[in-house]
Write a protein that holds these residues in place. Structure first.
Motif, PDB file in Angstrom:
ATOM      1  N   LYS A 220      47.423  54.534  45.905  1.00 31.41           N
ATOM      2  CA  LYS A 220      48.047  54.887  46.924  1.00 31.41           C
ATOM      3  C   LYS A 220      48.073  56.645  47.500  1.00 31.41           C
ATOM      4  O   LYS A 220      48.347  57.671  46.673  1.00 31.41           O
ATOM      5  CB  LYS A 220      50.260  54.899  47.642  1.00 31.41           C
ATOM      6  CG  LYS A 220      50.644  55.693  48.535  1.00 31.41           C
ATOM      7  CD  LYS A 220      52.185  54.947  48.375  1.00 31.41           C
ATOM      8  CE  LYS A 220      52.513  53.706  48.700  1.00 31.41           C
ATOM      9  NZ  LYS A 220      52.170  52.622  49.773  1.00 31.41           N
ATOM     10  N   ILE A 221      47.128  56.978  48.490  1.00 34.06           N
ATOM     11  CA  ILE A 221      47.182  58.271  48.792  1.00 34.06           C
ATOM     12  C   ILE A 221      47.962  59.203  49.408  1.00 34.06           C
ATOM     13  O   ILE A 221      49.370  59.162  50.038  1.00 34.06           O
ATOM     14  CB  ILE A 221      45.844  58.474  50.344  1.00 34.06           C
ATOM     15  CG1 ILE A 221      44.391  57.562  50.291  1.00 34.06           C
ATOM     16  CG2 ILE A 221      45.921  59.801  50.553  1.00 34.06           C
ATOM     17  CD1 ILE A 221      44.039  57.390  51.728  1.00 34.06           C
ATOM     18  N   LYS A 222      47.806  59.981  48.367  1.00 35.91           N
ATOM     19  CA  LYS A 222      48.743  61.343  48.440  1.00 35.91           C
ATOM     20  C   LYS A 222      48.835  62.706  49.212  1.00 35.91           C
ATOM     21  O   LYS A 222      47.641  62.893  49.703  1.00 35.91           O
ATOM     22  CB  LYS A 222      49.084  61.895  47.122  1.00 35.91           C
ATOM     23  CG  LYS A 222      49.648  60.985  45.863  1.00 35.91           C
ATOM     24  CD  LYS A 222      50.005  61.365  45.028  1.00 35.91           C
ATOM     25  CE  LYS A 222      50.620  60.364  43.459  1.00 35.91           C
ATOM     26  NZ  LYS A 222      49.692  58.979  43.719  1.00 35.91           N
ATOM     27  N   LYS A 223      49.756  63.237  50.222  1.00 37.04           N
ATOM     28  CA  LYS A 223      49.499  64.177  50.634  1.00 37.04           C
ATOM     29  C   LYS A 223      48.842  65.328  49.869  1.00 37.04           C
ATOM     30  O   LYS A 223      48.392  65.566  50.837  1.00 37.04           O
ATOM     31  CB  LYS A 223      50.880  64.940  50.976  1.00 37.04           C
ATOM     32  CG  LYS A 223      50.916  66.030  51.869  1.00 37.04           C
ATOM     33  CD  LYS A 223      52.067  66.840  51.927  1.00 37.04           C
ATOM     34  CE  LYS A 223      52.163  67.604  52.578  1.00 37.04           C
ATOM     35  NZ  LYS A 223      53.343  68.607  53.407  1.00 37.04           N
ATOM     36  N   SER A 224      48.204  65.783  48.950  1.00 38.86           N
ATOM     37  CA  SER A 224      47.506  66.255  47.866  1.00 38.86           C
ATOM     38  C   SER A 224      46.135  65.936  47.762  1.00 38.86           C
ATOM     39  O   SER A 224      45.177  66.224  48.142  1.00 38.86           O
ATOM     40  CB  SER A 224      48.024  66.851  47.149  1.00 38.86           C
ATOM     41  OG  SER A 224      48.002  65.514  46.233  1.00 38.86           O
ATOM     42  N   ASP A 225      45.943  64.197  48.025  1.00 40.62           N
ATOM     43  CA  ASP A 225      44.577  63.926  48.801  1.00 40.62           C
ATOM     44  C   ASP A 225      43.875  64.448  49.562  1.00 40.62           C
ATOM     45  O   ASP A 225      42.814  64.272  49.982  1.00 40.62           O
ATOM     46  CB  ASP A 225      44.024  63.019  48.652  1.00 40.62           C
ATOM     47  CG  ASP A 225      45.150  62.278  47.135  1.00 40.62           C
ATOM     48  OD1 ASP A 225      44.599  62.743  46.025  1.00 40.62           O
ATOM     49  OD2 ASP A 225      45.777  61.374  46.630  1.00 40.62           O
ATOM     50  N   VAL A 226      44.750  64.961  51.255  1.00 40.35           N
ATOM     51  CA  VAL A 226      44.152  65.199  52.451  1.00 40.35           C
ATOM     52  C   VAL A 226      44.896  66.263  52.597  1.00 40.35           C
ATOM     53  O   VAL A 226      44.058  66.445  53.658  1.00 40.35           O
ATOM     54  CB  VAL A 226      44.832  64.093  53.448  1.00 40.35           C
ATOM     55  CG1 VAL A 226      44.329  62.979  52.673  1.00 40.35           C
ATOM     56  CG2 VAL A 226      46.617  63.434  52.746  1.00 40.35           C
ATOM     57  N   GLU A 227      45.362  66.871  51.863  1.00 44.66           N
ATOM     58  CA  GLU A 227      45.065  68.677  52.684  1.00 44.66           C
ATOM     59  C   GLU A 227      44.129  69.383  52.268  1.00 44.66           C
ATOM     60  O   GLU A 227      43.363  69.125  51.590  1.00 44.66           O
ATOM     61  CB  GLU A 227      46.858  68.565  52.367  1.00 44.66           C
ATOM     62  CG  GLU A 227      47.587  69.065  50.311  1.00 44.66           C
ATOM     63  CD  GLU A 227      48.244  69.312  50.392  1.00 44.66           C
ATOM     64  OE1 GLU A 227      49.126  69.762  50.936  1.00 44.66           O
ATOM     65  OE2 GLU A 227      48.377  70.060  48.881  1.00 44.66           O
ATOM     66  N   LYS A 228      44.612  70.401  53.270  1.00 47.10           N
ATOM     67  CA  LYS A 228      43.574  71.587  53.051  1.00 47.10           C
ATOM     68  C   LYS A 228      41.727  71.420  52.791  1.00 47.10           C
ATOM     69  O   LYS A 228      40.990  71.999  52.481  1.00 47.10           O
ATOM     70  CB  LYS A 228      44.236  72.001  51.349  1.00 47.10           C
ATOM     71  CG  LYS A 228      45.478  73.155  51.588  1.00 47.10           C
ATOM     72  CD  LYS A 228      45.716  73.313  49.853  1.00 47.10           C
ATOM     73  CE  LYS A 228      47.055  74.090  50.430  1.00 47.10           C
ATOM     74  NZ  LYS A 228      47.231  74.663  48.879  1.00 47.10           N
TER      75      LYS A 228
END
Length: 463
Positions: free
Chosen positions: A228-236
Motif C-alpha cells: 500500500k502506497i504511503k504518504k512518504s512514497d509520493v510526497e516532496k
C-alpha cells in the motif's frame, strides 16, 4: 489344409473389414454430432460439451432400454446397471464441464464407458454384441469429437490455461525498504518492525531468485506480494520511478500488472501488486491507451515462454524479461492530452458565460471549437468509448470516452460518429465529424473533460 488356412485368413480379413467399417461409421457419427454445432461450440464450449455428453448418455440408455424390454430379471437388473453407469458417468462429466474442469471430464466419461463395456461383455451373444457396439460407438464418437475439435469437444485452448491469483493470497509488505528500528523504541515496536523487515527481506530474496531463474531461461515464478502506497512514497516530489526502484521493480512490470497508464497515476493509499518475476503483463482485454500500445508491440513477437495468469479476475499474458520499449516509456511519462481538432477556433471558453441560445448567464461545462461541418474529430487521449448519444436535445450526437483514473471526455454536436460503445480508441484516432446537431447555433465541437463526473477546464490537460 490349405483350404482351412485360406478360410481362416478369409474370416480374419472379413472381421478386419467389419471392424474398419464399424469404426468408420462411428467416426462419422462423431463428426455428425460435433460438426453441425461447431459455430455454437466455439462461443459456448462448456454448454456444447455437456450437450454432446448428454446425447451419448441418452443413446446408451435407449439401447439398454430396448434390451431390458424383452429380458428376464437378471438381464433386466444388468440393463439397469448399464444405464446407471452411463448416466452417472455422464452426469459427473457434465458437472465437471460446467464447473470449468473440462480436462477432468474426459477421463470420467472414459471410465464410465469402460465400465459399461465390462458389464455388457458378460451377457449372451446379443448382449455382447449390443454392449460392444454401444461402447465402441461412444468411444469413437468421443475420439472423433475431442481431438479433432479441441475447444468444441472439451479441451481448453492455450488461452484458457490460467494460473489464478487473488489479493487474498498475496503477502503484504509494510515497508518499501529495510527500516532499522529505533534503539529507544519499546519492545512491541521493535518486534513489529522486525517482522515487517523479515517479510521485505523474504520478498527481496525471492526477487533475486526469480531474476537468476530468468537468466537461465527457466519458467517464471508466479508469486505476488502486495504493498500500500504511503504518504512518504509520493510526497516532496517523489514519483513512480523512485517508488519502483525502492520496491526493486521494473517500471514496465509494476505499471502493467497494476493497470497504471501514466507515471502520475499513483496516490497515497493505493494497493500495488508486486510480482517476484519481472516482465510485461499484457491484458487480454486492454482498457487504456498504454495497454493497447504494448499489446500491439508484442503481438508480432514470439509467444514462447509466455504464461497466462488471472489476477483478481483479470486475465493477462505474462512475457518474462520484457521491458518497456522506448515508445512505451515516452508515452508512460507523458500525461498530456491533445486537442480533438486540428483546425479550430475557440469561440467559447470554460466557465460562466452568456448563453448564445437563451442569453442567460450560465455555466459552460466545456469549450466550444468552431470548425466546418465534416471536420475530423479525434480522441484527445486513449481509452474506451463509454457512451454514444444520438439526437440529444442539448448535445445532439455525442461521444463519451473513459480514459481511466476517473477521467472522461465528451464530444458533442457531431454530424457523424465513427466508433461504437465499448470500442478501444487511441490518442489522435478519428471518432467522428463536426456538426451542428442538438442545441447549436452553428458548426462547432463542444468538448468537455470530466474528473469523477465533475467538469474540469480542458486547458489544464491539453498540451
Amino acid at each position: 489344409m490349405i483350404k482351412r488356412i485360406a478360410e481362416g485368413y478369409g474370416k480374419m480379413l472379413g472381421a478386419a473389414a467389419k471392424i474398419i467399417a464399424l469404426l468408420s461409421v462411428c467416426a462419422l457419427l462423431g463428426l455428425a454430432i460435433v460438426f453441425p454445432l461447431w459455430k455454437f461450440a466455439t462461443s459456448a464450449p462448456q454448454a456444447y460439451t455437456a450437450a454432446v455428453l448428454a446425447l451419448m448418455a441418452a443413446a446408451a440408455a435407449v439401447v439398454c432400454a430396448r434390451r431390458i424390454k424383452s429380458a428376464g430379471i437378471r438381464k433386466f437388473l444388468k440393463g439397469l446397471l448399464r444405464i446407471a453407469v452411463i448416466l452417472c458417468g455422464a452426469a459427473a462429466a457434465i458437472a465437471l464441464v460446467i464447473a470449468g474442469k473440462r480436462i477432468a471430464a474426459i477421463p470420467v466419461a472414459a471410465v464410465a464407458v469402460v465400465l459399461y463395456g465390462i458389464i455388457s461383455f458378460g451377457g449372451g451373444k446379443t448382449g455382447k454384441k449390443t454392449g460392444k457396439m454401444t461402447a465402441i460407438t461412444i468411444i469413437a464418437a468421443a475420439s472423433a469429437g475431442f481431438p479433432l475439435f479441441g475447444d468444441a469437444a472439451g479441451f481448453p485452448s492455450a488461452d484458457e490455461m490460467f494460473s489464478f491469483v487473488t489479493t487474498g493470497e498475496m503477502i503484504r509488505i509494510m515497508n518499501a525498504k529495510y527500516t532499522a528500528p529505533n534503539p529507544k523504541a519499546d519492545e512491541e515496536t521493535k518486534s513489529r518492525m522486525k517482522a515487517e523487515n523479515e517479510v521485505f527481506q523474504k520478498y527481496e530474496k525471492k526477487r533475486e531468485k526469480a531474476e537468476r531463474a530468468q537468466r537461465r531461461n527457466e519458467n517464471p515464478a508466479l508469486e505476488f506480494y502486495l504493498y500500500k502506497i504511503k504518504k512518504s512514497d509520493v510526497e516532496k516530489g517523489k514519483g513512480f520511478t523512485q517508488l519502483a526502484a525502492s520496491l526493486d521493480q521494473r517500471q514496465g512490470t509494476l505499471a502493467t500488472v497494476n493497470g497504471i497508464e501514466c507515471s502520475d497515476d499513483i496516490s497515497e493509499g493505493m494497493d500495488l501488486v508486486l510480482p517476484v518475476s519481472q516482465g510485461l503483463f499484457v491484458p487480454f482485454e486492454p482498457r487504456n491507451e498504454l495497454e493497447i500500445l504494448i499489446a500491439q508491440e508484442l503481438s508480432t513477437q514470439p509467444q514462447e515462454g509466455s504464461v497466462n495468469v488471472d489476477i483478481n479476475g483479470r486475465k493477462y499474458k505474462f512475457f518474462p524479461g520484457k521491458s518497456f520499449s522506448g515508445t512505451a516509456v515516452a508515452f508512460f511519462h507523458d500525461k498530456g492530452m491533445q486537442l480533438p481538432l486540428s483546425r479550430k477556433v475557440l469561440t467559447s471558453p470554460f466557465g460562466y458565460r452568456t448563453s448564445p441560445i437563451s442569453g442567460e448567464w450560465k455555466f459552460h461545462a466545456g469549450i466550444d471549437l468552431a470548425a466546418p461541418v465534416g471536420t475530423d474529430v479525434m480522441a484527445c487521449k486513449g481509452g474506451t468509448v463509454a457512451g454514444i448519444g444520438q439526437m440529444n436535445s442539448v448535445y445532439g450526437n455525442f461521444i463519451t470516452i473513459d480514459h481511466g483514473g476517473g477521467k472522461t471526455s465528451v464530444y458533442a454536436h457531431l454530424s457523424k460518429m465513427s466508433v461504437g460503445k465499448g470500442d478501444k480508441v487511441t490518442r489522435g484516432q478519428k471518432i467522428g465529424e463536426v456538426g451542428t446537431t442538438g442545441m447549436s447555433t452553428g458548426p462547432h465541437l463542444h468538448f468537455e473533460i470530466r474528473e469523477n463526473g465533475n467538469p474540469s477546464d480542458p486547458g489544464k490537460f491539453i498540451k
